[in-house]
Design a protein around this motif. Structure first.
Motif, mmCIF file in Angstrom:
data_model
loop_
_atom_site.group_PDB
_atom_site.id
_atom_site.type_symbol
_atom_site.label_atom_id
_atom_site.label_comp_id
_atom_site.label_asym_id
_atom_site.label_seq_id
_atom_site.Cartn_x
_atom_site.Cartn_y
_atom_site.Cartn_z
ATOM 1 N N ALA A 283 55.175 44.610 56.334
ATOM 2 C CA ALA A 283 55.108 43.152 56.247
ATOM 3 C C ALA A 283 53.684 42.666 56.073
ATOM 4 O O ALA A 283 53.401 41.722 55.342
ATOM 5 C CB ALA A 283 55.730 42.554 57.527
ATOM 6 N N HIS A 284 52.741 43.400 56.739
ATOM 7 C CA HIS A 284 51.346 42.984 56.637
ATOM 8 C C HIS A 284 50.816 43.178 55.235
ATOM 9 O O HIS A 284 50.137 42.330 54.686
ATOM 10 C CB HIS A 284 50.499 43.777 57.646
ATOM 11 N N SER A 285 51.127 44.352 54.634
ATOM 12 C CA SER A 285 50.637 44.575 53.271
ATOM 13 C C SER A 285 51.288 43.610 52.305
ATOM 14 O O SER A 285 50.673 43.172 51.342
ATOM 15 C CB SER A 285 50.895 46.022 52.854
ATOM 16 N N GLY A 286 52.568 43.272 52.561
ATOM 17 C CA GLY A 286 53.214 42.266 51.741
ATOM 18 C C GLY A 286 52.518 40.928 51.847
ATOM 19 O O GLY A 286 52.358 40.203 50.872
ATOM 20 N N GLY A 287 52.042 40.600 53.084
ATOM 21 C CA GLY A 287 51.307 39.360 53.276
ATOM 22 C C GLY A 287 50.010 39.349 52.496
ATOM 23 O O GLY A 287 49.650 38.360 51.875
ATOM 24 N N ARG A 288 49.307 40.488 52.505
ATOM 25 C CA ARG A 288 48.051 40.580 51.765
ATOM 26 C C ARG A 288 48.297 40.519 50.253
ATOM 27 O O ARG A 288 47.512 39.939 49.514
ATOM 28 C CB ARG A 288 47.318 41.859 52.149
ATOM 29 N N LEU A 289 49.378 41.114 49.810
ATOM 30 C CA LEU A 289 49.693 41.057 48.383
ATOM 31 C C LEU A 289 49.999 39.621 47.962
ATOM 32 O O LEU A 289 49.553 39.165 46.895
ATOM 33 C CB LEU A 289 50.893 41.965 48.079
ATOM 34 N N ALA A 290 50.726 38.916 48.805
ATOM 35 C CA ALA A 290 51.029 37.520 48.495
ATOM 36 C C ALA A 290 49.754 36.674 48.481
ATOM 37 O O ALA A 290 49.580 35.809 47.605
ATOM 38 C CB ALA A 290 52.020 36.967 49.521
ATOM 39 N N LEU A 291 48.844 36.941 49.421
ATOM 40 C CA LEU A 291 47.579 36.212 49.436
ATOM 41 C C LEU A 291 46.741 36.545 48.207
ATOM 42 O O LEU A 291 46.063 35.671 47.651
ATOM 43 C CB LEU A 291 46.802 36.548 50.715
ATOM 44 N N THR A 292 46.790 37.803 47.778
ATOM 45 C CA THR A 292 46.055 38.196 46.566
ATOM 46 C C THR A 292 46.568 37.430 45.352
ATOM 47 O O THR A 292 45.784 36.888 44.555
ATOM 48 C CB THR A 292 46.195 39.709 46.329
ATOM 49 N N ARG A 293 47.891 37.377 45.222
ATOM 50 C CA ARG A 293 48.470 36.627 44.089
ATOM 51 C C ARG A 293 48.075 35.150 44.173
ATOM 52 O O ARG A 293 47.782 34.524 43.153
ATOM 53 C CB ARG A 293 49.992 36.776 44.092
ATOM 54 N N TRP A 294 48.078 34.600 45.379
ATOM 55 C CA TRP A 294 47.757 33.190 45.551
ATOM 56 C C TRP A 294 46.298 32.923 45.166
ATOM 57 O O TRP A 294 46.005 31.961 44.447
ATOM 58 C CB TRP A 294 48.023 32.787 47.002
ATOM 59 N N LEU A 295 45.375 33.769 45.640
ATOM 60 C CA LEU A 295 43.959 33.580 45.332
ATOM 61 C C LEU A 295 43.689 33.746 43.838
ATOM 62 O O LEU A 295 42.981 32.936 43.233
ATOM 63 C CB LEU A 295 43.117 34.575 46.131
#
Length: 577
Positions: free
Chosen positions: A3-15
């Motif tokens: 879940a954490h890596s998924g969160g970071r991936l989502a933040l990467t896409r957002w940035l």
């Protein structure tokens, strides 16, 4: 994927989604970093192989060697400069865009978007949290790519040109060095989020204590507030200690792997009877790959902190708007009259409505009053008139047009609210007066100051309207601050002016003078004055009395005074106070 890596991936896409146009320059930075680090390995290989040949008695041509070393070093330096210049240009431009985006989403939503939040905590998100996102743009993608590309190229070259056994020995250690930070990623991500949350809580606490110093000292709450500050500081220190332990373990593992790689390489070369030059080249490649391979470890901690900060910024930017522009604007208001019809609003989590089924009409070009005790719903009424929030039920209209069908910019150009506790920005008096009307000339500023009864005061200042002001109006008295806020609202030439206890810091004589000047200078203005001072309402004024969110009386003040009721009871309470 966790879940954490998924969160970071989502933040990467957002940035990346908000900074997509900066990608080409980021690619330039990546290419420059990879090229520079490969040249760094080459520099070590040339130096080590030359030293080994010289040690074995081989003749070395010094001038060509020096030229090669100088050429490699200069090219590496230029690539390093290009990498840093483009990477940081991307980073700082991205931060600028994130700040603009945050304020673009936050400012139109005030006060609803800021209620319940400490100003210092929002400031932390807009400044330090966004600054921490720099790591993502300037120190993440280029090191991540080079951490894989540089070892791959160097090891292939070592296997093809020098000795495949040496490349085979180094490969698993280099791969393990890359994997260790990824394995520890969940732990560092959790630690970074704890640090970010603790830092925000501490900033909020400090901001509250600084702004409330007078109240804290007056109420004897110094000890309890200091204990709370110590607790918040301990929580931050504990979170940082946990993050430090994780980082230290990860760094120690990387150093151990690199040391073992050197030992394994020397053992393999000795067992195979390889030449000193071959061993020297292998060692040079191994040492040269330390920095590229540890690139992931070097930025992981900073990256997790950047992601934790980005998450806090995203929470503000992507929060669901409390009010929005209509898909298709409705008809324009026909005049400056204001009407509320069966309006009800309950704040989230509140037990009772702040405004409950209120109906009232404020005539255009008239000076009307809303009176009631503290907590009766008066300020909520002001929020509704500016669409700080929309009612849960009922309709608010301006000139017959429903507020929900007006663009927010158009509405707020027509309606101005002056609050009881306004804020001045750092700058000058003129800067603050032009806040809502940047193009206003000095004559317009002076007219508004005159309407607020401040023209003589400003004329007496050494620098006049160019006199510096400090944040929150600390350089002026409470009454002057309220009148400056009134003048600032008038510069924008609104059609409706809402005074939310905006003259409460003035004595009765000065407040009366301001009202008279305002009537004289802006005779066509619709004014809704919200006040608890029922005793100061003129007999001929239209008035609405609120109590616990409900309209309990309305009409002309003289008529309400002639009959016993909520208005006279409020007057008696004012006189006793």
């Amino acid at each position: 994927m966790t879940a954490h890596s998924g969160g970071r991936l989502a933040l990467t896409r957002w940035l990346v989604g908000h900074t997509r146009r900066l990608v080409p320059l980021l690619i330039v930075s990546i290419v420059a970093r990879v090229g520079g680090q490969l040249l760094g390995v080459a520099l070590l290989v040339v130096a080590a192989s030359t030293a080994a040949r010289a040690a074995t008695g081989e003749q070395v041509a010094v001038p060509p060697l020096v030229l090669w070393l100088v050429a490699i070093a200069l090219t590496k330096a230029l690539l390093r400069y290009l990498e840093h210049y483009t990477g940081h240009w991307v980073a700082f431009t991205a931060l600028q865009r994130l700040r603009a985006l945050l304020f673009a989403r936050l400012v139109p939503q005030a006060p609803a978007a800021t209620s319940g939040r400490a100003g210092s905590e929002l400031t932390q998100r807009a400044t330090r949290d966004i600054d921490r996102v720099e790591v993502f743009f300037a120190h993440t993608l280029p090191p991540a790519v080079s951490a894989v590309a540089v070892p791959a190229v160097a090891l292939v070259w070592l296997a093809v040109v020098v000795d495949p056994a040496l490349a085979g020995v180094l490969t698993p250690f280099v791969a393990a060095t890359l994997v260790v930070p990824l394995v520890a990623g969940s732990a560092t991500w959790r630690a970074a989020r704890r640090v970010a949350a603790a830092r925000g809580a501490l900033a909020s606490r400090i901001g509250d204590d600084i702004q409330g110093t007078r109240e804290i000292l007056a109420l004897g709450a110094r000890s309890s507030r200091l204990r709370g500050l110590d607790e918040a500081d301990r929580e931050l220190a504990g979170a940082r200690s946990g993050a430090g332990v994780t980082q230290a373990v990860r760094g120690g593992a990387a150093v151990l792997l690199q040391s073992c790689a050197l030992i394994a390489l020397v053992a393999t070369a000795t067992g195979a009877g390889l030449s000193a030059v071959t061993v020297a080249v292998g060692l040079a490649v191994a040492v040269g790959l330390w920095a590229p391979a540890r690139g992931i470890d070097d930025f992981t901690t900073g990256l997790d902190a950047a992601f934790a900060a980005a998450e806090r910024v995203r929470d503000v930017i992507e929060a669901r708007p409390v009010v929005t522009d209509p898909p298709a604007p409705g008809p324009e208001p026909s005049d400056a009259g204001v009407e509320l019809q069966d309006v009800t609003l309950r704040y989230p989590g509140a037990a009772a409505p702040a405004v409950d089924a209120v109906s009232v009409a404020f005539r255009p070009r008239d000076w009307s009053y809303v009176v009631g005790v503290s907590g009766s719903g008066k300020s909520t009424l002001a929020t509704l008139l500016l669409r700080g929030r929309d009612p849960d039920a009922g309709v608010v209209r301006l000139g017959g047009a429903e507020l929900r069908l007006l663009r927010l910019d158009d509405l707020r150009a027509r309606v101005a609210v002056v609050s009881q506790r306004p804020t001045l920005l750092s700058g000058t008096i003129a800067d603050n007066l032009r806040l809502a009307a940047p193009g206003a000339d000095d004559a317009e500023l002076r007219q508004s100051l005159a309407a607020a009864g401040l023209d003589d005061w400003v004329d007496g200042l050494p620098q006049g309207i160019d006199t510096p002001t400090r944040e929150r109006g600390a350089s002026v008295s409470g009454g002057q601050l309220q009148r400056l806020a009134l003048a600032r609202a008038l510069v924008a030439r609104p059609e409706v002016l809402v005074l939310d206890e905006a003259l409460s810091q003035l004595d009765a004589t000065t407040a009366g003078l301001v009202r008279e000047r305002l009537r004289t200078h802006r005779p066509g203005l619709t004014v809704v004055e919200i006040t608890h001072r029922a005793d100061l309402v003129p007999d001929d004024a239209s008035v609405l009395v609120l109590d616990r969110g409900r309209a309990v009386a309305s009409g002309r003040a003289g008529d309400l005074r002639a009959s016993e009721g909520p208005f006279t009871r409020l007057e008696a309470r004012n006189e006793q106070g």
